[in-house]
Design a protein around this motif. Structure first.
Motif, mmCIF file in Angstrom:
data_model
loop_
_atom_site.group_PDB
_atom_site.id
_atom_site.type_symbol
_atom_site.label_atom_id
_atom_site.label_comp_id
_atom_site.label_asym_id
_atom_site.label_seq_id
_atom_site.Cartn_x
_atom_site.Cartn_y
_atom_site.Cartn_z
ATOM 1 N N TRP A 50 -2.798 2.991 24.391
ATOM 2 C CA TRP A 50 -3.184 1.958 23.441
ATOM 3 C C TRP A 50 -2.101 1.774 22.398
ATOM 4 N N ALA A 51 -1.841 0.535 22.044
ATOM 5 C CA ALA A 51 -0.971 0.252 20.916
ATOM 6 C C ALA A 51 -1.777 0.528 19.655
ATOM 7 N N SER A 52 -1.126 1.027 18.631
ATOM 8 C CA SER A 52 -1.865 1.327 17.418
ATOM 9 C C SER A 52 -1.041 0.954 16.195
ATOM 10 N N THR A 53 -1.727 0.905 15.075
ATOM 11 C CA THR A 53 -1.093 0.626 13.797
ATOM 12 C C THR A 53 -1.677 1.576 12.763
ATOM 13 N N THR A 54 -0.889 1.902 11.767
ATOM 14 C CA THR A 54 -1.334 2.800 10.705
ATOM 15 C C THR A 54 -1.364 2.018 9.402
ATOM 16 N N ILE A 55 -2.409 2.258 8.614
ATOM 17 C CA ILE A 55 -2.578 1.541 7.348
ATOM 18 C C ILE A 55 -3.224 2.484 6.347
ATOM 19 N N ALA A 56 -2.968 2.238 5.065
ATOM 20 C CA ALA A 56 -3.563 3.050 4.003
ATOM 21 C C ALA A 56 -3.975 2.144 2.858
ATOM 22 N N ASN A 57 -4.899 2.643 2.039
ATOM 23 C CA ASN A 57 -5.246 1.892 0.840
ATOM 24 C C ASN A 57 -4.082 2.011 -0.148
ATOM 25 N N PRO A 58 -4.071 1.225 -1.211
ATOM 26 C CA PRO A 58 -2.924 1.228 -2.122
ATOM 27 C C PRO A 58 -2.610 2.587 -2.742
ATOM 28 N N TYR A 59 -3.579 3.470 -2.800
ATOM 29 C CA TYR A 59 -3.390 4.771 -3.431
ATOM 30 C C TYR A 59 -3.056 5.857 -2.427
ATOM 31 N N GLY A 60 -3.115 5.533 -1.152
ATOM 32 C CA GLY A 60 -2.821 6.500 -0.102
ATOM 33 C C GLY A 60 -3.907 7.536 0.097
ATOM 34 N N SER A 61 -5.056 7.316 -0.504
ATOM 35 C CA SER A 61 -6.132 8.303 -0.396
ATOM 36 C C SER A 61 -7.007 8.092 0.839
ATOM 37 N N ILE A 62 -6.876 6.942 1.490
ATOM 38 C CA ILE A 62 -7.567 6.668 2.751
ATOM 39 C C ILE A 62 -6.516 6.130 3.710
#
Length: 120
Positions: A15-27
């Motif tokens: 599977w192709a995937s992508t990584t993302i975080a909230n602006p604070y990097g806490s999620i």
């Protein structure tokens, strides 16, 4: 469920995937191109939030990841020479679509942390 176990399963499936975080990097999330979460990492401080708010934040991140992955796919098709008419038929978002969605999210949802204190 550990992130490593989820990631190795995703790699095995190809599977192709992508990584993302909230602006604070806490999620932080790793999702499929459709926004389905493959791995979720939540800082301990975030676990003190209202569960509905935390779930809403994870859902918004999944949707944002899917939009950005769709935009990346659209750019790949453009670079490959697909005509604008065919691109329009794919239903993939444009840069303007993604930017508009992200602005609306920022205005509609209070994503500021409950506390600025973080564990080190």
């Amino acid at each position: 469920m550990t992130e490593g176990a989820v990631n190795s399963g995703a790699a095995e499936q190809g599977w192709a995937s992508t990584t993302i975080a909230n602006p604070y990097g806490s999620i932080k999330l790793r999702t499929t191109e459709q926004g389905i979460p493959l791995a979720v990492k939540v800082d301990a401080a975030e676990l003190h939030r209202d569960p509905a708010q935390l779930a809403g934040e994870v859902l918004r991140l999944c949707q944002r990841a899917a939009a950005r992955a769709g935009l990346a796919k659209r750019k790949q098709y453009e670079e490959a020479g697909m005509s604008p008419e065919m691109l329009a038929r794919t239903g993939l978002p444009t840069e303007a679509d993604v930017a508009r969605q992200e602005i609306v999210e920022e205005q509609d949802y209070d994503t500021e942390p409950q506390s600025w204190l973080r564990t080190l």
